[in-house]
Scaffold this active site. Structure first.
Site, PDB file in Angstrom:
ATOM      1  CG  ASP A   1      44.698  40.682  17.225  1.00 63.15           C
ATOM      2  OD1 ASP A   1      44.428  41.094  16.451  1.00 63.15           O
ATOM      3  OD2 ASP A   1      45.392  39.759  17.840  1.00 63.15           O
TER       4      ASP A   1
ATOM      5  CB  CYS B   1      49.685  58.188  60.923  1.00 63.47           C
ATOM      6  SG  CYS B   1      48.887  59.772  60.604  1.00 63.47           S
TER       7      CYS B   1
END
Length: 809
Positions: free
Chosen positions: A508, A115
């Protein structure tokens, strides 16, 4: 002579004597919300200027402040001054003293948890236990992951968790997972199959009795008894669950809603409908559980890379042991078809290895003597002897498993919204149903009370939020699992969702867009120095560095270096190195270093990195080092532009000529060259002004030299991160290959996942709203209401499973 020396009682000596007894105090603080590297540097500078502070160090990456105070009597005064400095620079940052001692991470398996709504309740209550720093229930893997501050309360905390779970979900079995133990799956599977069989038999008997009661003519009393027997068999468990939960104060759950709706149907004489609704609800729940379990298994299978054993070589014998038992330096044997259990170096044998589970690459790689090999890859054909270089806990496979399994603890904003929404949605519908049952009979002329009660009961049936609470985290987890299958590690649903709004990608250069494999292409000596001498000076100076440029110089030199000849090694960030070699001062670095030391040099215009060398303040010449652009880089830039990224920028510490050439070759929008690490952060700050409020900035780096920029970006992506501790630590997403094109794939996976999640939200809420309206107007019945609950949940779960499939995106 020394024995006659005495310390006098003069004021000066008294002060010195007292000073020796002053105890320094070291404090560590968390700077929560710190997001500006530049501000962090300002904080550090100002705190260090405080009278009474011995030293202060602000770590932007870990958001920590380490403070050393000279006098214990001034601790509170100086801490207050520090807080004032921090908040004056960054008002929203909270300064919190770091807890002493180690934080214990504990995993608890919640066997049988089915549940999602209850999972949310367990998580909320576990977070309120004294001594718990954080608690997260991962419904998909049925685990409760806890961080415990106070180790002395560990047993009490676990007892409290067990009580909470038993109160909310009595049938759930709580199993505390030991770090070295593995939970047996075979027994669980047998128990699960046995449970499914008994449930199917029970439902089948109940359904047969229901059909008999409906198809044949019986007296009213016999008919009622048959329907009651059928109802008890089919729904007795649900009603008992509802009663237990009400006794514990847990009212608004699906057990309560279904019980009220079906018992109410009996109360107004709708016996067949009461039984039928409960029967179809139970069948729907069973199918939903099967779908969720299937998706759990599918996601687990995606990361089925954990090695089960290691063949440890002890003298001439081979012993099969747990990977955790192997230590650094041990020798292991990996036979054809086996998984490599630990990271190491091949010392004997050659083979092809399948790296698909780690990197998503379909083509096997060849490994031989001297090659590094990562855990998790599969040995295809040869026998390999490996020297272990990392223990299992630090190995690549352990880190990847930890990242993927715990990714769901970092919930996406959509998940958090749905969790909060579910808390208010169900009570709101329950009270609406009550109003629907009570108000119309008094207001509408001729209204029949039983009709409006029936409508209200149908209203209750459709109100359960399970379709959303289950399918949405399942969708995000499926997306993360699908990405990991393709060599992309996403650390959480929050990062996966953030990838949908990428506007600017910042790269980079070295090791990201280029291969990072440098070669010395030119050696130009001057002032009567030979080429061999020039490369030797450079190699000796760079001997202590592991930078790719330094590695290329050492490779070009190719001889052994006597480290004792190198003295006073000093690395000057962003400039180069200064050393003393056999009494001579040697400078090796870029033109900035030459300018800094006032050395005249030759300006060189070339495609490559220029390393200048000076000996005893005299220019000795330069070395040119070149790097190649990756074959995949152009494709990556093209793919990012195709999916709507507005701007692609490159930041590099290399010279402008090299930066401009690569930017032109790849079609980048902007390039900023000759940047120091802190200047990269400053450039990133400027780019934040160019994006929209919801837009995100991605920084892609190697994860080693760019940690501050990776941390500052909305999403930090580390390239080639397998085996790199710094990459995995600093980045939010790790690309496990050197392919920048995987960034576009990660964004596509994120977009597909969001589409699936949004489909589920719109579909579930839309269908529920339509059915609620139909029921309120008397057009819809309980049959439609059952579909609005379990039917919608089942469809949403099946749809969420599509997130795992990333083919043909």
């Amino acid at each position: 002579m020394a024995s006659n020396i005495k310390i006098s009682n003069s004021p000066v000596n008294a002060k010195l004597s007292n000073k020796n007894h002053i105890k320094k105090v070291k404090k560590e603080f968390m700077l929560e919300g710190l997001g500006c590297a530049n501000c962090a540097a300002k904080m550090e500078q100002k705190i260090n200027e405080l009278d009474g502070v011995n030293s202060a160090n602000v770590n932007f990456l870990t958001k920590t402040l380490i403070l050393e105070i000279k006098e214990s009597s001034r601790v509170e005064e100086l801490i207050e001054a520090v807080i004032n400095i921090v908040t004056s620079i960054e008002a929203h940052v909270k300064v919190r003293e770091k807890e002493k001692g180690k934080i214990l991470r504990k995993e608890i398996l919640l066997e049988g948890l089915c549940c999602a709504n209850c999972a949310g309740k367990i998580e909320r209550e576990s977070n309120n236990i004294d001594g718990v720093k954080s608690a997260t229930v991962d419904f998909i893997s049925t685990k409760l992951v806890m961080e415990i501050n106070d180790l002395s309360k560990q047993n009490d905390i676990i007892d409290n968790v067990k009580k909470i779970v038993k109160r909310i979900e009595p049938d759930v079995n709580v199993v505390v997972i030991d770090s070295k133990d593995k939970v047996s799956k075979s027994n669980d599977k047998e128990d699960e199959e046995e449970s499914n069989k008994s449930e199917i038999i029970r439902l089948a008997i109940g359904a047969i009795i229901f059909v008999i009661a409906t198809a044949m003519k019986f007296s009213n009393s016999v008919e009622l008894l048959l329907y009651l027997a059928s109802y008890i068999l089919v729904g007795g468990e649900v009603v008992l669950g509802a009663l237990r939960n009400i006794r514990r104060g847990q009212v608004f759950d699906e057990n309560f809603l279904m019980s009220i709706a079906t018992i109410g149907a009996f109360a107004i004489g709708e016996y067949p409908e009461g039984v039928a609704v409960m029967l179809f609800y139970q069948i729907g729940e069973m199918f939903q559980d099967l779908a969720v379990n299937r998706s759990r298994k599918s996601i687990s299978a995606l990361m089925d890379i954990r090695p089960d054993f290691a063949n440890l070589k002890i003298n001439d014998d081979i012993k099969k042991v747990e990977p955790e038992e192997v230590r650094i330096g041990d020798i292991i044997i990996v036979k054809p078809g086996e998984k490599v259990p630990l990271d190491g170096k091949v010392i004997e044998g050659n083979s092809m290895v399948d790296t698909a589970a780690l990197t998503g690459e379909s083509v096997p790689r060849e490994v031989g003597v001297g090659d590094n090999i990562l855990s998790g890859v599969i040995n295809k054909n040869g026998l390999l002897t490996i020297e272990v270089e990392k223990e299992f806990g630090d190995s690549t496979v352990a880190k990847i498993l930890d990242l993927v399994q715990n990714a769901s603890s970092k919930k996406a904003p959509t998940e958090n919204f749905i969790t909060k929404f579910a808390r208010y949605y169900t009570p709101a519908v329950v009270f609406s149903a009550l109003a629907l049952a009570v108000i119309p009979p008094f207001v509408i002329e001729g209204a029949i009370f039983s009709d409006w009660i029936y409508r209200a009961l149908a209203f209750l049936v459709v109100s359960c939020p399970c379709a959303l609470v289950v399918s949405i985290p399942l969708g995000f987890f499926g997306g993360i699992g699908g990405a990991s299958k393709n060599g992309i590690l996403v650390k959480g649903g929050n990062y996966l969702e953030a990838l949908n709004n990428v506007e600017i990608v910042v790269f980079d250069k070295t090791g990201t867009l280029t291969k990072g494999i440098f070669k010395v292409t030119e050696i130009k000596p001057e002032n009567n120095i030979s080429e061999d001498e020039l490369i030797a000076y450079a190699a000796f100076a760079e001997n202590y560095s592991n930078h790719p440029i330094a590695t290329s110089i050492l490779r070009a030199y190719g001889k052994e270096i006597a480290s004792d000849k190198v003295k006073n090694h000093e690395e000057i960030s962003g400039h180069g190195v200064k050393v003393v070699i056999e009494g001579k001062e040697v400078l090796v670095g870029n033109y900035k270093l030459m300018n800094k030391e006032n050395i005249s040099y030759n300006e060189v215009e070339t495609i490559g990195t220029v390393v200048h060398i000076a000996v005893d303040k005299k220019y000795a010449g330069y070395i040119v080092i070149s790097d190649e652009v990756k074959d995949d880089s152009a494709k990556a830039i093209k793919s990012l532009k195709a999916i709507g990224v507005k701007k692609i920028v490159m930041l590099t510490g290399d010279n402008k000529t090299v930066g401009a050439k690569i930017a032109k070759e790849l079609g980048l929008d902007e390039v900023y060259a000759e940047l120091l690490p802190d200047q990269k952060v400053e450039k990133l700050e400027l780019l934040y002004k160019e994006k929209s409020a919801k837009g995100k900035i991605v920084f892609v780096g190697d994860g080693i030299n760019d940690a501050p920029v990776l941390a500052r970006a909305d999403i930090g992506i580390a390239m080639g991160g397998v085996g790199s501790d710094a990459a995995i630590e600093a980045a939010d997403v790790v690309i496990m290959t050197d392919e920048p094109s995987k960034i576009a794939l990660a964004i596509k996976i994120a977009k597909k996942t969001r589409n699936i999640v949004m489909q589920n939200i719109v579909f579930a809420l839309g269908i529920k709203l339509v059915i609620l309206v139909l029921v309120a107007f008397g057009i819809g019945t309980m049959w439609e209401a059952v579909f609005g609950d379990v039917g919608v949940a089942l469809i949403a779960v099946l749809n969420a499973m599509r997130a795992m499939k990333v083919e043909n995106i």
